[in-house]
Design a protein around this motif. Structure first.
Motif, short mmCIF file in Angstrom:
data_model
loop_
_atom_site.label_atom_id
_atom_site.label_comp_id
_atom_site.label_asym_id
_atom_site.label_seq_id
_atom_site.Cartn_x
_atom_site.Cartn_y
_atom_site.Cartn_z
N LEU A 148 31.09 80.96 -48.47
CA LEU A 148 30.55 79.84 -49.23
C LEU A 148 30.69 80.08 -50.73
CD1 LEU A 148 29.20 77.10 -49.20
CD2 LEU A 148 26.99 78.26 -48.97
N HIS A 180 32.75 77.70 -53.37
CA HIS A 180 32.24 77.20 -54.65
C HIS A 180 33.16 77.63 -55.81
CE1 HIS A 180 28.66 75.08 -53.47
NE2 HIS A 180 28.22 76.13 -52.78
N TYR A 192 27.99 68.54 -55.73
CA TYR A 192 27.18 68.86 -54.56
C TYR A 192 25.72 68.71 -54.96
CZ TYR A 192 31.11 70.67 -51.86
OH TYR A 192 32.28 70.79 -51.14
N ARG A 245 23.07 68.85 -52.43
CA ARG A 245 22.20 69.55 -51.49
C ARG A 245 23.04 70.50 -50.67
NH1 ARG A 245 18.41 66.20 -47.46
NH2 ARG A 245 19.74 64.64 -48.41
N GLU A 246 22.44 71.63 -50.32
CA GLU A 246 23.14 72.64 -49.55
C GLU A 246 22.20 73.22 -48.51
OE1 GLU A 246 24.58 76.91 -51.04
OE2 GLU A 246 25.81 75.27 -51.83
N VAL A 299 22.26 76.04 -45.38
CA VAL A 299 23.06 77.13 -44.82
C VAL A 299 22.31 77.72 -43.64
CG1 VAL A 299 24.14 79.37 -45.29
CG2 VAL A 299 24.03 77.64 -47.10
N ALA A 340 27.59 75.89 -43.16
CA ALA A 340 27.02 75.30 -44.37
C ALA A 340 27.25 73.80 -44.35
CB ALA A 340 27.68 75.91 -45.61
N LEU A 342 27.10 70.76 -46.98
CA LEU A 342 27.06 70.49 -48.41
C LEU A 342 27.12 68.98 -48.62
CD1 LEU A 342 29.71 73.16 -49.46
CD2 LEU A 342 27.24 73.44 -49.35
N GLU A 343 26.03 68.39 -49.11
CA GLU A 343 26.04 66.95 -49.40
C GLU A 343 26.60 66.75 -50.79
OE1 GLU A 343 23.10 63.07 -49.78
OE2 GLU A 343 22.21 65.04 -49.45
N PHE A 344 27.48 65.74 -50.93
CA PHE A 344 28.08 65.47 -52.23
C PHE A 344 27.98 64.01 -52.60
CE2 PHE A 344 31.62 65.11 -49.20
CZ PHE A 344 32.21 63.91 -49.57
N ILE A 371 29.22 64.43 -46.74
CA ILE A 371 28.91 65.83 -46.46
C ILE A 371 30.19 66.57 -46.09
CG2 ILE A 371 26.55 65.42 -45.69
CD1 ILE A 371 27.62 65.96 -42.79
N ASP A 372 30.22 67.83 -46.47
CA ASP A 372 31.21 68.79 -45.99
C ASP A 372 30.45 69.73 -45.07
OD1 ASP A 372 33.23 67.74 -47.60
OD2 ASP A 372 32.86 69.16 -49.22
#
Length: 127
Positions: free
Chosen positions: A5, A9, A63, A65-66, A68, A73, A75-77, A89-90
């Motif tokens: 992760l 990033h 991003y 929110r994250e 884990v 993971a 990851l909201e974008f 989201i990813d």
């Protein structure tokens, strides 16, 4: 932070495709919000993630929110693409070596998904 992760990033901050290529496992799978079949293999996943990076370049992609849980993971974008607000989201799963083995993207609203499909198709056609 999970090593995979953290590497993701770093890629997102730098756009370094060599770093991205190292991060993707040979048998990785990419799940697009608009392509019905999963895209399998390092080359295809790299192609889709690189195209997405180009589509989101020079947008307000962030991003927000994250979550884990072990090797996974979420990851909201958010972003604004051609004046359209995108929320998505990813969902990424990493192997024990920190390599991406599964990457799923979900996008809303429908207008945003349609715009991204149009832009991704044009970007992929030029690769």
């Amino acid at each position: 932070m999970h090593t995979g992760l953290a590497a993701w990033h770093r890629y997102m901050q730098t756009g370094d495709t060599a770093l991205l290529a190292e991060l993707i496992a040979p048998d990785a799978v990419f799940h697009s919000p608009v392509v019905h079949t999963p895209q399998v293999g390092h080359a295809k996943v790299l192609m889709y993630l690189t195209a997405a990076g180009q589509v989101f370049a020079d947008t307000s992609f962030t991003y927000v929110r994250e979550l884990v849980d072990g090797p996974e993971a979420l990851l909201e974008f958010t972003a604004t693409v051609d004046g359209i607000h995108v929320n998505g989201i990813d969902l990424i799963r990493f192997d024990l070596d920190g390599k991406i083995i599964d990457f799923k993207v979900m996008v809303r609203p429908l207008k945003a998904m349609n715009k991204l499909w149009e832009m991704m198709a044009a970007t992929l056609q030029n690769t």
